[in-house]
Design an enzyme around this catalytic site. Structure first.
Site, PDB file in Angstrom:
ATOM      1  N   HIS A 142       0.942  -1.038  -0.097  1.00 20.43           N
ATOM      2  CA  HIS A 142      -0.258  -0.019  -0.127  1.00 20.43           C
ATOM      3  C   HIS A 142       0.186   0.997  -0.113  1.00 20.43           C
ATOM      4  CE1 HIS A 142      -3.028  -2.909   1.247  1.00 20.43           C
ATOM      5  NE2 HIS A 142      -3.991  -1.798   0.937  1.00 20.43           N
ATOM      6  N   LYS A 146      -0.812   5.054   4.710  1.00 19.51           N
ATOM      7  CA  LYS A 146      -1.606   3.896   5.287  1.00 19.51           C
ATOM      8  C   LYS A 146      -1.271   3.573   6.753  1.00 19.51           C
ATOM      9  CE  LYS A 146      -4.035  -0.290   4.478  1.00 19.51           C
ATOM     10  NZ  LYS A 146      -5.229   0.034   4.856  1.00 19.51           N
TER      11      LYS A 146
END
Length: 252
Positions: A142, A146
């Site tokens: 990600h 995040k």
């Protein structure tokens, strides 16, 4: 026309949902909630969900775990179903959601992508078939902003695999360090964070002389937005119960 109250409208996913809703004929964003948003939307935005005074049919939440109590309170007072897309909840918070669903309608999924949930369905059968002769590892990637790790989707996939294997107690290993040979009943979950990666999840089945890889790559946030809007349409008339993307897919 289904009217949505979008909690967390100023975030990246909130913006993606807003843009996707504009292309829908049967759904619209009636109001939004965001404490810090400076973006101009074509619907009113409130600083707190408790301030919202516009009629809506369903709450769509892309915010943070610490907003849960206020979210549930508003749902209770206004008798509205909730679609929760936020991840990173504690066990206590998840228990609170489950308990709330006994008297209210809640949809909760760690990933709103139809593709990821299709992969999840496949894993239920594949895990039973391969487990005895294959090691299982999960790698998720990600963007560098995040907050939670491992991702809610990685845990969703891991839980599905774990629940599918009845013959042994499965444990999770979040990353690896030091000298520690892999045990067969361990599922390694490895998190990568960097740049602007939207989301990649790979499940690796490693056997003797061969590997099987199941991978899903999200190219844009639109895929999550479209899934979230489908969930809202599904939930608009629900009164009680806990639902997820499997329920949406099973109606197709």
């Amino acid at each position: 026309m289904i009217k949505i109250l979008l909690n967390g409208c100023g975030g990246k996913m909130g913006t993606a949902v807003t843009n996707s809703a504009e292309a829908q004929n049967n759904i619209t964003i009636a109001a939004g909630v965001d404490k810090t948003s400076k973006t101009n939307f074509n619907y009113p935005v409130f600083k707190s969900i408790s301030e919202v005074n516009i009629p809506c049919d369903v709450i769509l939440d892309f915010s943070r775990p610490d907003a849960l109590d206020e979210l549930l309170d508003y749902s209770d007072k206004n008798n509205l179903p909730i679609v929760i897309c936020t991840t990173g909840y504690s066990k206590e918070e998840l228990n609170k959601i489950n308990e709330f669903s006994k008297t209210h309608a809640i949809f909760r999924s760690a990933n709103m992508s139809i593709g990821i949930n299709a992969v999840n369905i496949i894993l239920k059968e594949l895990s039973q078939l391969l487990y005895d002769n294959y090691d299982i590892e999960i790698i998720e990637k990600h963007h560098n902003q995040k907050v939670d790790s491992p991702s809610g989707t990685a845990l969703l996939l891991a839980d599905t695999i774990k629940d599918s294997i009845k013959s042994e107690t499965i444990s999770y290993i979040n990353g690896r360090s030091g000298i520690s040979p892999k045990k067969h009943n361990e599922i390694g979950i490895h998190a990568v964070r960097g740049g602007s990666i939207v989301g990649e999840h790979e499940v690796l089945f490693a056997g003797i002389g061969e590997t099987i890889e199941i991978k899903h790559t999200a190219i844009s946030r639109e895929v999550f937005a479209v899934g979230a809007l489908k969930a809202c349409a599904f939930m608009a008339d629900k009164k009680t119960g806990l639902y997820d993307m499997n329920n949406v897919l099973s109606t197709k």
